[in-house]
Design an enzyme around this catalytic site. Sequence first.
Site, mmCIF file in Angstrom:
data_model
loop_
_atom_site.group_PDB
_atom_site.id
_atom_site.type_symbol
_atom_site.label_atom_id
_atom_site.label_comp_id
_atom_site.label_asym_id
_atom_site.label_seq_id
_atom_site.Cartn_x
_atom_site.Cartn_y
_atom_site.Cartn_z
ATOM 1 N N ARG A 1 0.820 -1.214 0.000
ATOM 2 C CA ARG A 1 0.000 0.000 0.000
ATOM 3 C C ARG A 1 0.849 1.258 0.000
ATOM 4 O O ARG A 1 0.539 2.234 -0.687
ATOM 5 C CB ARG A 1 -0.931 0.016 1.219
ATOM 6 C CG ARG A 1 -2.144 -0.914 1.134
ATOM 7 C CD ARG A 1 -1.808 -2.370 1.104
ATOM 8 N NE ARG A 1 -1.037 -2.763 2.295
ATOM 9 C CZ ARG A 1 -0.269 -3.844 2.381
ATOM 10 N NH1 ARG A 1 -0.119 -4.649 1.346
ATOM 11 N NH2 ARG A 1 0.385 -4.146 3.500
ATOM 12 N N CYS B 1 -5.991 -2.949 8.392
ATOM 13 C CA CYS B 1 -4.937 -2.091 7.841
ATOM 14 C C CYS B 1 -5.445 -0.667 7.666
ATOM 15 O O CYS B 1 -6.402 -0.425 6.912
ATOM 16 C CB CYS B 1 -4.459 -2.650 6.502
ATOM 17 S SG CYS B 1 -3.237 -1.601 5.660
ATOM 18 N N ASN B 2 -4.809 0.283 8.343
ATOM 19 C CA ASN B 2 -5.215 1.684 8.222
ATOM 20 C C ASN B 2 -5.041 2.204 6.797
ATOM 21 O O ASN B 2 -5.953 2.808 6.219
ATOM 22 C CB ASN B 2 -4.384 2.552 9.180
ATOM 23 C CG ASN B 2 -4.809 2.418 10.620
ATOM 24 O OD1 ASN B 2 -5.604 3.190 11.135
ATOM 25 N ND2 ASN B 2 -4.273 1.407 11.297
ATOM 26 N N THR B 3 -3.860 1.985 6.219
ATOM 27 C CA THR B 3 -3.555 2.560 4.912
ATOM 28 C C THR B 3 -4.497 2.036 3.831
ATOM 29 O O THR B 3 -4.849 2.765 2.897
ATOM 30 C CB THR B 3 -2.092 2.277 4.529
ATOM 31 O OG1 THR B 3 -1.241 2.698 5.597
ATOM 32 C CG2 THR B 3 -1.699 3.034 3.267
ATOM 33 N N ALA B 4 -4.940 0.792 3.953
ATOM 34 C CA ALA B 4 -5.847 0.217 2.963
ATOM 35 C C ALA B 4 -7.192 0.931 2.918
ATOM 36 O O ALA B 4 -7.957 0.764 1.952
ATOM 37 C CB ALA B 4 -6.053 -1.268 3.243
ATOM 38 N N THR C 1 1.524 5.747 8.307
ATOM 39 C CA THR C 1 2.199 5.867 7.026
ATOM 40 C C THR C 1 1.988 7.268 6.453
ATOM 41 O O THR C 1 1.042 7.981 6.823
ATOM 42 C CB THR C 1 1.669 4.841 6.015
ATOM 43 O OG1 THR C 1 0.284 5.146 5.728
ATOM 44 C CG2 THR C 1 1.781 3.427 6.545
ATOM 45 N N LYS D 1 7.692 -6.245 9.320
ATOM 46 C CA LYS D 1 7.225 -7.105 8.236
ATOM 47 C C LYS D 1 8.212 -8.230 7.926
ATOM 48 O O LYS D 1 7.815 -9.292 7.441
ATOM 49 C CB LYS D 1 6.957 -6.267 6.985
ATOM 50 C CG LYS D 1 5.741 -5.350 7.117
ATOM 51 C CD LYS D 1 5.515 -4.540 5.862
ATOM 52 C CE LYS D 1 4.296 -3.627 5.996
ATOM 53 N NZ LYS D 1 3.033 -4.372 6.140
ATOM 54 N N CYS E 1 -1.010 2.460 12.527
ATOM 55 C CA CYS E 1 -0.451 1.478 11.593
ATOM 56 C C CYS E 1 -0.383 0.177 12.373
ATOM 57 O O CYS E 1 0.153 0.153 13.492
ATOM 58 C CB CYS E 1 0.934 1.901 11.100
ATOM 59 S SG CYS E 1 1.735 0.664 10.056
#
Length: 236
Positions: free
Chosen positions: A51, A85-88, A129, A169, A199
């Site tokens: 992402r 997932c925050n960014t998603a 992010t 990760k 995140c």
Amino acid sequence: MAKPFLLGVLGGMGPLATLDFQRRLLDATPAQCDQQQIPMVVWNVPQIADRQHALAGTGPSPLPQLLYGIRMLNQAGASHIALPCNTAHHWYDALSEASDAPILHIVDATLEAIAQSADKPSRVGIIATKGTLEAGWYQQRLAAQGIEALEPTAEELTQWFVPGCYAVKRGALVEGGTLLARQADALFERGAQKLVLACTEVPVALEAVNTPFHPLTYDPAQALAERCSQLWQIKR
């Protein structure tokens, strides 16, 4: 007739964060036996395109893979879907349009938790992010509650957040936690009274290095898990 409650989890971003979210779902539910825990189906597919790279223009969009995951969860019978997932959430609108099951929004769950907290702060730091920060979801909703949002600097993102996130990760939790703890310290030094760990890798990393920050943080994954648990207790 309404379908039975079945929580769908669109995970894989990353896989460890998804497992951590499942643990939070268990912990958030006051179950006395197996049968009282949340029934769920989890799409934990780590091959979803990165992402952060997509939003930086250096990688492909994850949207086709996210839509596929949503389709699989709907076909499995999910009545509600959680996206840890925050960014998603950049693709939240497109995913919601494609889903028969409502998708719970992690930012809404987090700000509800902050609004209900007994010691609501006036200044909150956000660890997230670059894409999540630029989207402004947390800043806007915090401002609506009269709370000032503090953000990492570009240099801090480069030196601490990004390498800390990617350390998690690849399984280097202590390395990631050490870097992300520096980011947390920097925000506290600039006046943050509490932090939003926006995140999913961040709480996992900070826990790995036993930081003293836990009472001073809001964890969106935890807030989302508690919201899912509340829905399950209402529906069962």
